[in-house]
Write an enzyme that holds these catalytic residues in place. Structure first.
Site, short mmCIF file in Angstrom:
data_model
loop_
_atom_site.label_atom_id
_atom_site.label_comp_id
_atom_site.label_asym_id
_atom_site.label_seq_id
_atom_site.Cartn_x
_atom_site.Cartn_y
_atom_site.Cartn_z
N GLU A 176 41.66 40.25 36.65
CA GLU A 176 43.25 40.08 36.42
C GLU A 176 43.68 40.28 34.92
OE1 GLU A 176 43.60 35.73 37.42
OE2 GLU A 176 42.46 35.36 39.62
N ASN A 223 34.56 34.38 40.25
CA ASN A 223 35.46 34.27 39.46
C ASN A 223 35.83 33.32 38.32
OD1 ASN A 223 37.69 36.72 39.17
ND2 ASN A 223 39.15 35.38 39.62
N GLU A 265 36.72 30.36 39.31
CA GLU A 265 37.16 28.93 38.42
C GLU A 265 36.04 27.44 39.01
OE1 GLU A 265 41.35 28.27 37.92
OE2 GLU A 265 41.39 30.74 37.66
N ASP A 282 45.53 40.66 31.86
CA ASP A 282 46.74 41.44 31.33
C ASP A 282 46.53 40.88 29.71
OD1 ASP A 282 46.91 38.28 31.61
OD2 ASP A 282 48.06 38.02 33.06
O1 G2I Z 1 47.08 31.35 36.58
C1 G2I Z 1 46.78 33.04 36.94
C2 G2I Z 1 45.83 33.17 37.40
C3 G2I Z 1 44.87 32.66 37.20
N1 G2I Z 1 43.42 32.82 38.07
C4 G2I Z 1 43.54 32.44 39.69
C5 G2I Z 1 44.66 33.34 40.00
O2 G2I Z 1 44.93 33.82 40.92
C6 G2I Z 1 46.60 32.76 38.93
O3 G2I Z 1 47.53 33.34 39.73
C7 G2I Z 1 48.76 32.58 39.70
C8 G2I Z 1 49.83 33.11 40.19
O4 G2I Z 1 49.82 34.61 39.19
C9 G2I Z 1 50.83 33.49 39.65
O5 G2I Z 1 51.79 32.79 40.49
O6 G2I Z 1 48.21 31.82 39.89
C10 G2I Z 1 49.37 30.86 39.74
C11 G2I Z 1 49.12 29.32 40.27
O7 G2I Z 1 47.96 28.65 39.83
C12 G2I Z 1 50.59 31.28 40.65
O8 G2I Z 1 51.99 30.05 40.21
C13 G2I Z 1 52.65 29.76 41.52
C14 G2I Z 1 53.08 29.00 41.00
O9 G2I Z 1 52.74 28.00 40.46
C15 G2I Z 1 54.09 27.95 42.59
O10 G2I Z 1 54.94 27.21 42.01
C16 G2I Z 1 54.46 29.16 43.10
O11 G2I Z 1 54.68 28.77 44.21
O12 G2I Z 1 53.06 31.06 42.70
C17 G2I Z 1 53.67 30.55 43.78
C18 G2I Z 1 54.24 31.59 44.38
O13 G2I Z 1 54.91 32.66 43.40
#
Ligand code: G2I
Length: 468
Positions: A282, A217, A174, A284
């Protein structure tokens, strides 16, 4: 520590196998310029009954983002193990998770996922090395020269820890802005190191693990638009200057405001035409019912239509654990029931949810069926290939398996990993039995791999799987 083991890889690259590495040393360049995963004839005539098996029959992987804290949930693990052939740690390999303090690395949660995946014969995508988000505060506080060495050290340490275990790495994630500017996104890396940080990250990554595929990515790059044009120009520039890049990841987070673009396939294809693999990283799609199912089917078909689209990863397993669960964007509902979207994805892959055929002893849906063997070519180069055979237990657990693999002279098998071969008198037929991976739970899979020299074709003939 993660368990280091030899393996074959869904997304390309060479296995971390000492003997194989030695054998392949001279062909590294050829391997890195491999054009694509090849889809090859299969041993089974009937449709596959899971996403991973159906994708394998198309020479591709089908993966899921996994969170370590759900692995202890029986239904979560069972669904993961049954359906998917590749895993991406959802958060556990990000910078804040693995290097929360400078120089202090913590791999335990990511290792848990990698060990689980490897024990099930699944491949792993690495996500992600350099990203502006989930970045610990200490990184943003560094001056330029300190930041450069911290970035390179982070890449080196993390990739070294997982060397040989990861089929593809999201090296940089990103780095471009949304909207029409085509500009780079402001981040500590961009602001202090300038555009060159991306190139530097890829060069460091290649030097650390030459066998891993290195991906850029991003999201909102799924159709032809200003942002994807900017990424396209960067990849084209990298290829023309020999900056190491092997793949581009298209996150593919879709919802009604950001639907699957009509030029999705064409966009994947134009990147592939630059000489990189493309991966859906990714996926969805918010929605429900038939509309969601149609979108999933279209995405899968778009990947299959692009030879260099080597695999698809969905961003979670049941809706309840999605990062945007209210949009119910995944393939399984909160109780792990298959949704219409699942059926559409499987059917687009050429599989079927109703594979029971009582006349077919290899049918995984037939009680007591034993096991199935499914062949794919993981890599091909001018004079040979790496083959992968995935063994899947039927509806009963098994404690051993054997499969005959027949080569066509003058082809020779140079090396076998995750399996133990014996040879017939002609030297053309090897019978492969488990090395460490004989015991499989019902529906579980493992795989063995082998390197063949003496001709990139024809592919081997892989006989039926015999279980014990
Ligand atoms: O945002 C969706 C995805 C976009 N592309 C990059 C990916 O790495 C990203 O994944 C998401 C995860 O699915 C989430 O799970 O990235 C988020 C963060 O940018 C993740 O969220 C975070 C929460 O914001 C936190 O509060 C939490 O502690 O997940 C963390 C672990 O559960």
């Amino acid at each position: 520590m993660i368990r280091k083991r030899t393996r074959t890889r869904a997304g390309g690259g060479t296995p971390a196998h000492g003997r194989l590495r030695a054998v392949l040393g001279a062909t590294t360049t050829a391997l890195l310029t491999v054009t694509a995963l090849a889809a090859l004839p299969q041993t089974t005539a009937h449709a596959a009954g899971t996403l991973g098996a159906a994708a394998a029959e198309k020479g591709r992987y089908f993966g899921a983002a996994v969170a370590a804290n759900h692995l202890g949930e029986a239904q979560y693990a069972a669904t993961l193990n049954r359906e998917f052939s590749s895993v991406t740690p959802e958060n556990e390999m990000k910078w804040d998770a693995v290097e929360p303090n400078r120089g202090s690395f913590s791999f335990s949660r990511a290792d848990q996922i990698v060990n689980h995946a490897r024990s099930q014969g699944m491949d792993v995508r690495g996500h992600t090395l350099v990203w502006h988000s989930q970045l610990p505060g200490w990184v943003s506080g560094l001056g330029a020269s300190d930041l450069r060495s911290a970035m390179n050290n982070h890449i080196t340490q993390v990739m070294t820890h997982y060397k040989g275990e990861i089929h593809s790495w999201d090296v940089v994630n990103e780095a471009f802005q949304d909207g029409g500017s085509g500009a780079r996104r402001s981040s500590p890396f961009q602001d202090k190191l300038g555009n060159g940080f991306i190139e530097e990250a890829f060069r460091t990554a290649r030097a650390t693990d030459p066998a891993a595929k290195l991906c850029y990515n991003d999201y909102n790059t799924d159709g032809v638009n200003a942002k994807s044009n900017a990424v396209y120009d960067m990849v084209k520039d990298f290829k023309s200057r020999g900056v190491p890049i092997d793949c581009v990841g298209f996150q593919s987070h879709f919802n009604p405001n950001s639907p699957v673009p009509s030029d999705y396939r064409a966009n994947l294809q134009r990147f592939a035409d630059l000489g990189v693999d493309v991966q859906i990283t990714e996926l969805d799609i918010e929605g429900s019912g038939q509309a969601q199912a149609t979108n999933y089917g279209n995405v899968v078909r778009a990947c299959l239509a692009v030879t260099r689209c080597t695999g698809i990863t969905v961003w979670g397993i049941p809706d309840k654990y999605s990062w945007r669960s209210s949009g119910t964007p995944l393939l399984f509902d909160d109780n792990y029931n298959k949704k219409p979207a699942y059926d559409a994805a499987l059917s687009a892959l050429g599989g079927t949810t109703d594979p029971d055929d009582p006349d077919d002893p290899d049918d995984p849906g037939t009680p007591g069926a034993g096991c199935t063997a499914t062949y794919t070519t993981a890599e091909q180069w001018g004079s040979g290939y790496n083959g992968k055979v995935t063994i899947t237990a039927g509806s009963s657990p098994i404690t051993g398996w054997s499969v005959d693999v027949t080569m066509t002279s003058p082809q020779k098998v140079l090396s076998v990993w995750n399996g133990s071969p014996t040879w017939d008198s002609s030297g053309n037929v090897m019978t492969v039995r488990p090395s460490w991976n004989g015991s499989l739970a019902a529906g579980a899979s493992t795989s063995f791999g082998f390197t063949v020299s003496g001709g990139a074709s024809p592919p081997p003939q892989v006989g039926a799987c015999t279980a014990s």
